[in-house]
Design a protein around this motif. Structure first.
Motif, PDB file in Angstrom:
ATOM      1  N   PRO A 149      73.473  70.432   5.450  1.00 36.15           N
ATOM      2  CA  PRO A 149      72.696  70.848   6.636  1.00 36.15           C
ATOM      3  C   PRO A 149      71.446  69.993   6.830  1.00 36.15           C
ATOM      4  O   PRO A 149      71.074  69.670   7.955  1.00 36.15           O
ATOM      5  N   LYS A 150      70.823  69.596   5.713  1.00 37.20           N
ATOM      6  CA  LYS A 150      69.590  68.808   5.810  1.00 37.20           C
ATOM      7  C   LYS A 150      69.879  67.454   6.470  1.00 37.20           C
ATOM      8  O   LYS A 150      69.117  66.992   7.322  1.00 37.20           O
ATOM      9  N   MET A 151      71.003  66.863   6.086  1.00 36.25           N
ATOM     10  CA  MET A 151      71.312  65.529   6.611  1.00 36.25           C
ATOM     11  C   MET A 151      71.941  65.582   8.002  1.00 36.25           C
ATOM     12  O   MET A 151      71.952  64.586   8.713  1.00 36.25           O
ATOM     13  N   THR A 152      72.467  66.770   8.379  1.00 36.90           N
ATOM     14  CA  THR A 152      73.036  66.901   9.723  1.00 36.90           C
ATOM     15  C   THR A 152      71.977  66.530  10.758  1.00 36.90           C
ATOM     16  O   THR A 152      72.261  65.884  11.770  1.00 36.90           O
ATOM     17  N   GLY A 153      70.733  66.931  10.484  1.00 33.04           N
ATOM     18  CA  GLY A 153      69.616  66.611  11.384  1.00 33.04           C
ATOM     19  C   GLY A 153      69.450  65.105  11.522  1.00 33.04           C
ATOM     20  O   GLY A 153      69.248  64.594  12.633  1.00 33.04           O
ATOM     21  N   GLN A 154      69.559  64.411  10.405  1.00 30.51           N
ATOM     22  CA  GLN A 154      69.409  62.940  10.434  1.00 30.51           C
ATOM     23  C   GLN A 154      70.538  62.291  11.240  1.00 30.51           C
ATOM     24  O   GLN A 154      70.318  61.336  11.967  1.00 30.51           O
TER      25      GLN A 154
END
Lengths: 284, 244
Positions: free
Chosen positions: B173-178
């Motif tokens: 989920p954290k990297m989905t933003g990136q």
């Protein structure tokens, strides 16, 4: 001393062909029995031209043309067939070529082979051969090393890892694989131009299945695709192969023992490197 | 002017029809979402667009040129970039080599000078914060890092049309933003994006238009707002409401 020169010569003569095939099978992961057929036709084209023209230049050119022709046939087949189909067809092509060689008695003298193959003027002794083929082998290793690290080498690796992923970034599979087969043909030409001259004999038994097992064994043991690894394993396994002569065995036993040894080394190498040789298929 | 135009595209294997008469246009600079349940033919359509599968009928126009018969490599050289659902990177190669192989495959007129290649590779890795891993095998990266590398590589190799197949699948989920930021950056740079995604809020936040597919055909298309309100979409995903 002569035996040492002999070993150096055998290692050096085989080096260009093995490094060439390493691009197709080791780096490109295109497994086929083609090298046998390519070697056979290259050697016969080269020797027959030499016998009829007495020209070493024409002999080399004829060998190169034959090698390119058969190699490109295998390249063409590789674009049209899946891996298992290519393996079977390439074996069939080799057997077909061998049948032609063995049955064209007038031209090739069939199973008797062609004796008295002339050597180039500066290659009269074993040491001459060792030095000359050694130079060729060193050049082949350097060329293969730089090709391996070039854009071509990267394209070949990318295709080997996943055809679709490589084509999606713009790698042209036909172009890249065709060049790999051409490189293999050039390597095979050097080896099979020199080998009959070294023996002063061209014999079809030198192009039977056991020669191919040696190629595969060397590439697998040396780490498929690695130039320095394959060059080292060529040297070590050739020494091992020739050392069997010193074991006190009846002459008739040496051949079978050698094949058993090859089998054991190949088995061990395949077990050791099975993830490299047979990587799990990745889904798109 | 439409950058990509599909007319009457069909594809089948034996008697099984996977795509039926697909037709739509994608304008230059648009981000178009492609949604639908599993098995609706979205990835097959991407495989047809990329050149890995040949349609049984229909035509694909890219910049008004017919590319239906071109190979995947030719289409890539024309500027069509594909990002695969299962990370289309070369895991046995280093990050640097992964970028190099794409840059070296550019057509002659867009090829980067040999001396500048390393600089562009450095910029590409820098863009997604992977410079420190340049010499590492790509197989060591996390799913999110692989995805960022794949998108950045596609962007830096001068592609104009991006086919992104579930870019957030397998990404934390954290990297989905990136990943979303990177896709937004594509839009800012005027790139055209066709994106398959199951995450509807994500699709709604980045797309100009959404196309809904079911059983190999287009059943609905419109703005994210229009599609979201549609009863047909709910029926496709959850089945018809038995009370109505």
């Amino acid at each position: 001393m002569n035996f040492a020169w002999h070993i150096i010569t055998l290692i050096a003569i085989q080096m260009p062909a093995i490094l060439g095939y390493n691009f197709v099978f080791g780096k490109g992961k295109i497994f086929h029995f083609g090298p046998l057929g390519v070697s056979l036709i290259t050697a016969y084209a080269s020797v027959l031209t030499l016998v009829h023209t007495q020209s070493f230049v024409l002999s080399f050119v004829a060998g190169l043309c034959a090698a390119l022709l058969v190699s490109l046939l295998f390249a063409w087949l590789s674009f049209r067939l899946e891996a298992d189909g290519l393996g079977v067809i390439s074996l069939a092509v080799h057997l077909g070529l061998m049948a032609v060689v063995l049955n064209s008695n007038v031209l090739t003298r069939g199973a008797l082979g062609i004796p008295g193959v002339k050597r180039m003027a500066f290659l009269q002794s074993v040491s001459d051969f060792a030095i000359f083929s050694g130079v060729i082998a060193v050049i082949a290793i350097i060329a293969a090393y730089f090709l391996n690290r070039s854009a071509f080498g990267r394209r070949l690796s990318a295709l080997a890892e996943h055809n679709w992923y490589a084509e999606a970034v713009g790698v042209n599979r036909r172009h890249t694989h065709t060049w790999a087969f051409v490189i293999a043909a050039i390597g095979s030409t050097f080896s099979n131009f020199l080998f009959p001259q070294y023996l002063t004999l061209l014999h079809p038994s030198d192009y039977q299945f056991h020669s191919f097992v040696f190629y595969i064994m060397v590439i697998v043991a040396g780490n498929p695709g690695s130039v320095l690894g394959v060059a080292t394993s060529t040297a070590l396994l050739m020494i091992l192969k020739e050392s069997i002569r010193f074991i006190a065995l009846p002459a008739a036993m040496i051949g079978p023992v050698r094949l058993m040894l090859f089998g054991a080394v190949l088995f061990a190498a395949v077990c050791w490197r099975r993830d490299t040789l047979f990587p799990p298929k990745r889904e798109v | 002017m439409a950058l990509l135009s599909l007319s009457d595209i069909s594809f089948g294997i034996g008697q099984h029809q996977i795509l039926r008469n697909i037709a739509f246009d994608v304008a230059e600079g648009d981000i178009v979402g492609l949604i639908g349940p599993n098995g609706s033919g979205k990835t097959t359509l991407f495989n047809v667009l990329s050149g890995f599968l040949k349609p049984s009928s229909g035509a694909i126009l890219y910049r008004e040129g017919d590319i239906t018969a071109l190979s995947a490599a030719r289409r890539s050289r024309l500027g069509i970039g594909r990002v695969f659902q299962n990370f289309g990177i070369f895991r046995d190669m280093t990050l640097e080599e992964n970028v190099l192989v794409a840059l070296e495959a550019l057509p002659k007129d867009r090829r980067i000078q040999l001396g500048d290649l390393r600089t562009v590779v450095g910029e590409t890795l820098e863009m997604v914060g992977l410079s420190s891993h340049a010499k590492k095998k790509a197989g060591c990266l996390s799913g999110g890092q692989m995805r960022l590398l794949e998108i950045a590589r596609t962007l830096k190799s001068g592609k104009e049309l991006f086919l992104l197949d579930e870019p957030t699948a397998g990404v934390s989920p954290k990297m989905t933003g990136q990943v979303a930021d990177l896709i937004t950056a594509l839009k800012r740079e005027g790139k055209t994006v066709l994106i398959i995604e199951h995450d509807l809020p994500f699709i709604g936040s980045i797309c100009d238009r959404v196309i809904v597919m079911d059983v190999g055909q287009i059943v609905l298309q419109g703005t994210p707002g229009e599609v979201k309100k549609s009863k047909e979409l709910q029926e496709i995903y959850f089945g018809a409401d038995p009370t109505t």
